[in-house]
Scaffold this motif. Sequence first.
Motif, PDB file in Angstrom:
ATOM      1  N   PHE A 117       0.834  -1.207   0.000  1.00 16.49           N
ATOM      2  CA  PHE A 117       0.000   0.000   0.000  1.00 16.49           C
ATOM      3  C   PHE A 117       0.874   1.264   0.000  1.00 16.49           C
ATOM      4  O   PHE A 117       0.582   2.233  -0.690  1.00 16.49           O
ATOM      5  CB  PHE A 117      -0.888   0.016   1.251  1.00 16.49           C
ATOM      6  CG  PHE A 117      -2.272  -0.547   1.050  1.00 16.49           C
ATOM      7  CD1 PHE A 117      -3.246   0.192   0.411  1.00 16.49           C
ATOM      8  CD2 PHE A 117      -2.610  -1.810   1.523  1.00 16.49           C
ATOM      9  CE1 PHE A 117      -4.539  -0.297   0.235  1.00 16.49           C
ATOM     10  CE2 PHE A 117      -3.901  -2.321   1.356  1.00 16.49           C
ATOM     11  CZ  PHE A 117      -4.862  -1.563   0.715  1.00 16.49           C
ATOM     12  N   SER A 118       1.972   1.243   0.804  1.00 18.07           N
ATOM     13  CA  SER A 118       2.809   2.446   0.937  1.00 18.07           C
ATOM     14  C   SER A 118       3.581   2.741  -0.344  1.00 18.07           C
ATOM     15  O   SER A 118       3.569   3.868  -0.844  1.00 18.07           O
ATOM     16  CB  SER A 118       3.834   2.265   2.065  1.00 18.07           C
ATOM     17  OG  SER A 118       3.208   2.047   3.278  1.00 18.07           O
ATOM     18  N   GLU A 171      11.159  -4.079  -5.120  1.00 12.78           N
ATOM     19  CA  GLU A 171      10.323  -4.954  -4.283  1.00 12.78           C
ATOM     20  C   GLU A 171      10.918  -6.363  -4.271  1.00 12.78           C
ATOM     21  O   GLU A 171      11.169  -6.949  -5.323  1.00 12.78           O
ATOM     22  CB  GLU A 171       8.893  -4.971  -4.828  1.00 12.78           C
ATOM     23  CG  GLU A 171       8.005  -6.085  -4.315  1.00 12.78           C
ATOM     24  CD  GLU A 171       7.847  -6.143  -2.800  1.00 12.78           C
ATOM     25  OE1 GLU A 171       7.424  -5.144  -2.201  1.00 12.78           O
ATOM     26  OE2 GLU A 171       8.159  -7.217  -2.208  1.00 12.78           O
ATOM     27  N   ALA A 172      11.111  -6.890  -3.061  1.00 12.31           N
ATOM     28  CA  ALA A 172      11.715  -8.220  -2.922  1.00 12.31           C
ATOM     29  C   ALA A 172      10.798  -9.329  -3.448  1.00 12.31           C
ATOM     30  O   ALA A 172      11.272 -10.344  -3.972  1.00 12.31           O
ATOM     31  CB  ALA A 172      12.037  -8.480  -1.448  1.00 12.31           C
ATOM     32  N   GLY A 174       2.584  -6.309  -1.114  1.00 11.24           N
ATOM     33  CA  GLY A 174       3.154  -6.340   0.239  1.00 11.24           C
ATOM     34  C   GLY A 174       2.464  -7.375   1.114  1.00 11.24           C
ATOM     35  O   GLY A 174       2.362  -8.553   0.750  1.00 11.24           O
ATOM     36  N   THR A 175       1.960  -6.935   2.250  1.00  9.60           N
ATOM     37  CA  THR A 175       1.244  -7.814   3.194  1.00  9.60           C
ATOM     38  C   THR A 175       0.285  -8.750   2.473  1.00  9.60           C
ATOM     39  O   THR A 175       0.217  -9.942   2.767  1.00  9.60           O
ATOM     40  CB  THR A 175       0.435  -6.937   4.184  1.00  9.60           C
ATOM     41  OG1 THR A 175       1.362  -6.291   5.060  1.00  9.60           O
ATOM     42  CG2 THR A 175      -0.539  -7.755   4.993  1.00  9.60           C
ATOM     43  N   TRP A 182       2.036 -11.544   0.392  1.00 12.59           N
ATOM     44  CA  TRP A 182       2.722 -12.590   1.144  1.00 12.59           C
ATOM     45  C   TRP A 182       1.787 -13.427   2.012  1.00 12.59           C
ATOM     46  O   TRP A 182       1.990 -14.624   2.175  1.00 12.59           O
ATOM     47  CB  TRP A 182       3.776 -11.964   2.071  1.00 12.59           C
ATOM     48  CG  TRP A 182       4.937 -11.306   1.380  1.00 12.59           C
ATOM     49  CD1 TRP A 182       5.215  -9.967   1.337  1.00 12.59           C
ATOM     50  CD2 TRP A 182       6.011 -11.944   0.671  1.00 12.59           C
ATOM     51  NE1 TRP A 182       6.376  -9.742   0.645  1.00 12.59           N
ATOM     52  CE2 TRP A 182       6.892 -10.934   0.227  1.00 12.59           C
ATOM     53  CE3 TRP A 182       6.309 -13.276   0.370  1.00 12.59           C
ATOM     54  CZ2 TRP A 182       8.039 -11.217  -0.501  1.00 12.59           C
ATOM     55  CZ3 TRP A 182       7.460 -13.559  -0.357  1.00 12.59           C
ATOM     56  CH2 TRP A 182       8.299 -12.530  -0.783  1.00 12.59           C
ATOM     57  N   CYS A 242      -8.559  -8.650   6.504  1.00 19.21           N
ATOM     58  CA  CYS A 242      -8.218  -7.503   7.341  1.00 19.21           C
ATOM     59  C   CYS A 242      -9.314  -7.307   8.388  1.00 19.21           C
ATOM     60  O   CYS A 242     -10.422  -7.836   8.259  1.00 19.21           O
ATOM     61  CB  CYS A 242      -7.993  -6.248   6.508  1.00 19.21           C
ATOM     62  SG  CYS A 242      -9.454  -5.532   5.844  1.00 19.21           S
ATOM     63  N   ASP A 243      -8.980  -6.554   9.434  1.00 25.33           N
ATOM     64  CA  ASP A 243      -9.979  -6.360  10.483  1.00 25.33           C
ATOM     65  C   ASP A 243     -10.344  -4.890  10.678  1.00 25.33           C
ATOM     66  O   ASP A 243     -10.856  -4.495  11.714  1.00 25.33           O
ATOM     67  CB  ASP A 243      -9.570  -7.047  11.791  1.00 25.33           C
ATOM     68  CG  ASP A 243      -8.161  -6.720  12.216  1.00 25.33           C
ATOM     69  OD1 ASP A 243      -7.662  -5.669  11.803  1.00 25.33           O
ATOM     70  OD2 ASP A 243      -7.567  -7.515  12.977  1.00 25.33           O
ATOM     71  N   TYR A 260     -10.510   0.671   4.987  1.00 18.10           N
ATOM     72  CA  TYR A 260      -9.177   0.130   4.710  1.00 18.10           C
ATOM     73  C   TYR A 260      -8.964   0.143   3.190  1.00 18.10           C
ATOM     74  O   TYR A 260      -8.923  -0.893   2.526  1.00 18.10           O
ATOM     75  CB  TYR A 260      -9.059  -1.289   5.275  1.00 18.10           C
ATOM     76  CG  TYR A 260      -7.661  -1.863   5.213  1.00 18.10           C
ATOM     77  CD1 TYR A 260      -6.684  -1.476   6.124  1.00 18.10           C
ATOM     78  CD2 TYR A 260      -7.318  -2.797   4.239  1.00 18.10           C
ATOM     79  CE1 TYR A 260      -5.401  -2.004   6.068  1.00 18.10           C
ATOM     80  CE2 TYR A 260      -6.034  -3.327   4.178  1.00 18.10           C
ATOM     81  CZ  TYR A 260      -5.087  -2.922   5.091  1.00 18.10           C
ATOM     82  OH  TYR A 260      -3.807  -3.440   5.024  1.00 18.10           O
ATOM     83  N   VAL A 296      16.616  -5.270  -1.568  1.00 16.37           N
ATOM     84  CA  VAL A 296      17.599  -4.239  -1.213  1.00 16.37           C
ATOM     85  C   VAL A 296      18.384  -4.700   0.021  1.00 16.37           C
ATOM     86  O   VAL A 296      17.801  -5.103   1.030  1.00 16.37           O
ATOM     87  CB  VAL A 296      16.881  -2.898  -0.923  1.00 16.37           C
ATOM     88  CG1 VAL A 296      17.848  -1.873  -0.342  1.00 16.37           C
ATOM     89  CG2 VAL A 296      16.246  -2.371  -2.202  1.00 16.37           C
ATOM     90  N   MET A 338      -4.126   1.336   8.864  1.00 19.50           N
ATOM     91  CA  MET A 338      -2.831   1.684   8.291  1.00 19.50           C
ATOM     92  C   MET A 338      -2.916   2.326   6.916  1.00 19.50           C
ATOM     93  O   MET A 338      -2.027   3.078   6.530  1.00 19.50           O
ATOM     94  CB  MET A 338      -1.922   0.459   8.253  1.00 19.50           C
ATOM     95  CG  MET A 338      -1.444   0.108   9.660  1.00 19.50           C
ATOM     96  SD  MET A 338      -0.011  -0.942   9.655  1.00 19.50           S
ATOM     97  CE  MET A 338       1.269   0.177   9.115  1.00 19.50           C
TER      98      MET A 338
END
Length: 541
Positions: free
Chosen positions: A15-16, A35-36, A42-43, A46, A54-55, A61, A108, A435
């Motif tokens: 998201f960021s 990005e790895a 992201g979250t 994975w 999500c909660d 969100y 990185v 977040m």
Amino acid sequence: MSEGRYDAIIVGAGFSGLYALHRLRGLGLSVRVLEAGGGIGGTWYWNRYPGARCDIESVDYSYSFDDELQQEWTWSERYPAQPELQRYLEHVADRFDLRRDIQLDTHVTQARYDEVASRWLIDTQDGTSFSACYCVMATGMLSVLKRPDFPGLDDFEGEWFHTARWPQDGADLAGKRVGIVGTGSTGIQAATTIAEQAEHLFVFQRTPNYSLPAQNRPLPGEEAEAIKSNYGERRRQARESFIGVPSQLAEAAAVEATEQERAQAFETRWQQGGLNLMSAFNDLLTNAEANEHAAEFVRSKIRATVKDAAVAERLQPRGYAIGTKRLCVDTGYFEIFNRDNVSLVDVREAPIKAITPRGVRTADTEYELDVLVFATGFDAMTGALLSIDVRGRGGESLRAKWAAGQRTYLGLATAGFPNLFIVTGPGSPSVLSNMVLSIEQHVEWIADCVAHLRAGGMTSIEATQEAEDSWVAHVAQVADYTLHGAANSWYNGANIPGKPRVYMPYIGGVGEYRKICDGVAARGYEGFLLETTRETTEAAA
Ligand SMILES: Cc1cc2nc3c(=O)[nH]c(=O)nc-3n(C[C@H](O)[C@H](O)[C@H](O)COP(=O)(O)OP(=O)(O)OC[C@H]3O[C@@H](n4cnc5c(N)ncnc54)[C@H](O)[C@@H]3O)c2cc1C
């Protein structure tokens, strides 16, 4: 081997990173996201374990920065599951043509500041290097997992998974004897779903957790349309709130209410679902007696749900305040303990001694298993940043600087590391908030700051030591004012052996925090040192 010069490098494509790319590119900067992972999200790329969702409610969100985006996207559920969140982020990447500037499978390893050129030099695992004026660490607060370190794991003859590295094409658990270790937010979600798939599920619990019912349900079209027709107002309320959702924090104190008023208020919030329970009174996180009323209410719900009284007793959290460890939100978690194919194993009574080739050996029994699932969590907030060898002025290492605990100014920057921005870093509301809202606020602050630097021909910005010291003290002071200060949790590093015990997020609330950040910018980036040297812009390679 050098890959290129950019105005900005962003590490991470969750998201960021996605939003930071959009904003910085919008300023006319040349930007590269490294990005790895093998995909974006992201979250939500994975964490594909069964039951992942999500909660925070979907309508909150989600990005608010583009009204067309929020109007065109329709969430199917109140709390979306991982596949839907992943689809949403893929949609955002396509809609804003982000992929052309994102480089996947790129880990990185080092970032060092060249003081002469005022540039960051960034190295990756495959030996390529990049340089940029600005380095934005969008590496995530819950992205470096805590690896299981039980003796004997390598000899286990079955399959084992960490929930945050679940196989991309899933795992077949049907007909299997499955053990799950860990009963935090993830463990609770995963156990609830795995109970329906496995032949038998053993839940290895060390610390019982408070968990609140999500009251998840499909989001009917009319309801979604009603929210969209008033989205601006909903988002405004969220921005000014405490955790970043439009909640109604009650004005009454639990300690002043009658028993009947408390029972009624808790029951109403329980039925609303999710984290609402914690808004039932205004003193639940600051007054131990008030908190105990809420805690006891949740315990009474566990007793009423779980039929076996001995199992219910072991599931009830005690000895710490509700809300001071990450509160869990579930969809039928306590109910699984009424199933014949689910067993609770209390590893506080009989600790896990070893993983054997056939399963798990505790102090009193060996459990034979086909599959082991580790929901053992993350090296939260500092793990991803410190897994990179970050070097600032004079070659100072971030790992050395933070050895006794993280130190930031506003969670956005750290003294001695010019032009390094952290998204939702320690010292900001971050993991205590919705977040996505906090990410938007940080990215917008960073983009405005970069625009300010470029407009003024300035090459670097750096937090001053004094500003950082006073912010670190303020973050600790606010935490100590609440019940959070005293708890052991991943919020203060207690889950990672050897990690300094420092409360990491800022618990002053997102509304107040936003005002502070806006004030800092309005006063010409108070607490930062801004420098002007020769070079102000860089073209893409
Ligand atoms: C299971 C789970 C459920 C959650 N539920 C909620 C919720 O309900 N509400 C909420 O507000 N938040 C929730 N969160 C928090 C969630 O992390 C954030 O909401 C949000 O997704 C974070 O986005 P991000 O882009 O900042 O970080 P991330 O999504 O973690 O992305 C960071 C990216 O950086 C990459 N990266 C890290 N280090 C490197 C490196 N050295 N080199 C290259 N790439 C790197 C990672 O691979 C990752 O893809 C949850 C987290 C988890 C794990």
